[in-house]
Write a protein that holds these residues in place. Structure first.
Motif, PDB file in Angstrom:
ATOM      1  N   ALA A 121      71.585  40.353  15.940  1.00  0.00           N
ATOM      2  CA  ALA A 121      71.191  41.645  15.379  1.00  0.00           C
ATOM      3  C   ALA A 121      69.834  42.099  15.903  1.00  0.00           C
ATOM      4  CB  ALA A 121      71.153  41.556  13.862  1.00  0.00           C
ATOM      5  N   ILE A 122      69.048  41.185  16.472  1.00  0.00           N
ATOM      6  CA  ILE A 122      67.710  41.514  16.950  1.00  0.00           C
ATOM      7  C   ILE A 122      67.649  41.261  18.451  1.00  0.00           C
ATOM      8  CG2 ILE A 122      65.263  40.939  16.806  1.00  0.00           C
ATOM      9  CD1 ILE A 122      65.791  39.950  13.976  1.00  0.00           C
ATOM     10  N   THR A 123      67.155  42.260  19.186  1.00  0.00           N
ATOM     11  CA  THR A 123      66.956  42.065  20.619  1.00  0.00           C
ATOM     12  C   THR A 123      65.517  41.647  20.859  1.00  0.00           C
ATOM     13  OG1 THR A 123      66.411  44.388  20.921  1.00  0.00           O
ATOM     14  CG2 THR A 123      68.699  43.773  21.233  1.00  0.00           C
ATOM     15  N   ALA A 124      65.321  40.785  21.822  1.00  0.00           N
ATOM     16  CA  ALA A 124      63.968  40.314  22.144  1.00  0.00           C
ATOM     17  C   ALA A 124      63.219  41.399  22.905  1.00  0.00           C
ATOM     18  CB  ALA A 124      64.050  39.043  22.971  1.00  0.00           C
ATOM     19  N   LYS A 125      62.029  41.737  22.438  1.00  0.00           N
ATOM     20  CA  LYS A 125      61.189  42.728  23.102  1.00  0.00           C
ATOM     21  C   LYS A 125      59.891  42.051  23.515  1.00  0.00           C
ATOM     22  CE  LYS A 125      62.893  46.627  20.457  1.00  0.00           C
ATOM     23  NZ  LYS A 125      62.543  47.720  19.539  1.00  0.00           N
ATOM     24  N   ARG A 126      59.479  42.323  24.709  1.00  0.00           N
ATOM     25  CA  ARG A 126      58.202  41.792  25.185  1.00  0.00           C
ATOM     26  C   ARG A 126      57.247  42.956  25.360  1.00  0.00           C
ATOM     27  NH1 ARG A 126      57.065  36.774  27.898  1.00  0.00           N
ATOM     28  NH2 ARG A 126      58.466  35.341  26.907  1.00  0.00           N
TER      29      ARG A 126
ATOM     30  N   PRO B 135      51.425  43.952  19.926  1.00  0.00           N
ATOM     31  CA  PRO B 135      51.847  44.949  18.943  1.00  0.00           C
ATOM     32  C   PRO B 135      53.075  44.526  18.146  1.00  0.00           C
ATOM     33  CG  PRO B 135      52.298  45.721  21.154  1.00  0.00           C
ATOM     34  CD  PRO B 135      51.539  44.443  21.283  1.00  0.00           C
ATOM     35  N   GLN B 136      53.863  43.600  18.681  1.00  0.00           N
ATOM     36  CA  GLN B 136      55.039  43.093  17.976  1.00  0.00           C
ATOM     37  C   GLN B 136      55.002  41.572  17.983  1.00  0.00           C
ATOM     38  OE1 GLN B 136      58.446  44.705  19.959  1.00  0.00           O
ATOM     39  NE2 GLN B 136      58.414  46.544  18.721  1.00  0.00           N
ATOM     40  N   PRO B 137      55.429  40.938  16.890  1.00  0.00           N
ATOM     41  CA  PRO B 137      55.459  39.474  16.890  1.00  0.00           C
ATOM     42  C   PRO B 137      56.500  38.969  17.891  1.00  0.00           C
ATOM     43  CG  PRO B 137      56.502  40.337  14.906  1.00  0.00           C
ATOM     44  CD  PRO B 137      55.901  41.498  15.626  1.00  0.00           C
ATOM     45  N   PRO B 138      56.253  37.810  18.481  1.00  0.00           N
ATOM     46  CA  PRO B 138      57.205  37.282  19.462  1.00  0.00           C
ATOM     47  C   PRO B 138      58.514  36.861  18.803  1.00  0.00           C
ATOM     48  CG  PRO B 138      55.510  35.676  19.004  1.00  0.00           C
ATOM     49  CD  PRO B 138      55.113  36.938  18.285  1.00  0.00           C
ATOM     50  N   ASN B 139      59.608  37.086  19.496  1.00  0.00           N
ATOM     51  CA  ASN B 139      60.932  36.663  19.052  1.00  0.00           C
ATOM     52  C   ASN B 139      61.374  35.555  20.006  1.00  0.00           C
ATOM     53  OD1 ASN B 139      63.451  36.373  18.037  1.00  0.00           O
ATOM     54  ND2 ASN B 139      64.216  38.334  18.719  1.00  0.00           N
ATOM     55  N   ARG B 140      60.947  34.342  19.727  1.00  0.00           N
ATOM     56  CA  ARG B 140      61.191  33.240  20.658  1.00  0.00           C
ATOM     57  C   ARG B 140      62.585  32.637  20.532  1.00  0.00           C
ATOM     58  NH1 ARG B 140      55.443  31.728  19.361  1.00  0.00           N
ATOM     59  NH2 ARG B 140      54.321  32.562  21.136  1.00  0.00           N
ATOM     60  N   SER B 141      63.163  32.695  19.341  1.00  0.00           N
ATOM     61  CA  SER B 141      64.490  32.115  19.180  1.00  0.00           C
ATOM     62  C   SER B 141      65.198  32.776  18.010  1.00  0.00           C
ATOM     63  CB  SER B 141      64.396  30.604  18.941  1.00  0.00           C
ATOM     64  OG  SER B 141      63.700  30.365  17.734  1.00  0.00           O
ATOM     65  N   ALA B 142      66.509  32.665  18.017  1.00  0.00           N
ATOM     66  CA  ALA B 142      67.318  33.224  16.934  1.00  0.00           C
ATOM     67  C   ALA B 142      68.643  32.477  16.900  1.00  0.00           C
ATOM     68  CB  ALA B 142      67.557  34.716  17.167  1.00  0.00           C
TER      69      ALA B 142
END
Length: 54
Positions: A27-32, A11-18
């Motif tokens: 500013a963005i927290t990683a959600k799984r 449902p959400q794109p992966p946030n693998r790195s920042a």
């Protein structure tokens, strides 16, 4: 004979790195989220088989 393919959905794109500037907070927290995988097979007899895995 069978032709098989699979695909995965979330449902959400992966946030693998920042990255951020030194001293600043991300500013963005990683959600799984739970991911769904779908597998399909087309048999030579013309029959279509599908399954989904959570």
């Amino acid at each position: 004979m069978a032709y098989v393919d699979e695909a995965g959905f979330a449902p959400q794109p992966p946030n693998r790195s920042a990255w951020t500037k030194r001293g600043e907070v991300h500013a963005i927290t990683a959600k799984r989220a739970q991911r769904m995988n779908v597998i399909g097979a087309l048999l030579s007899s013309g029959r279509l088989l599908l399954t989904q895995l959570w």
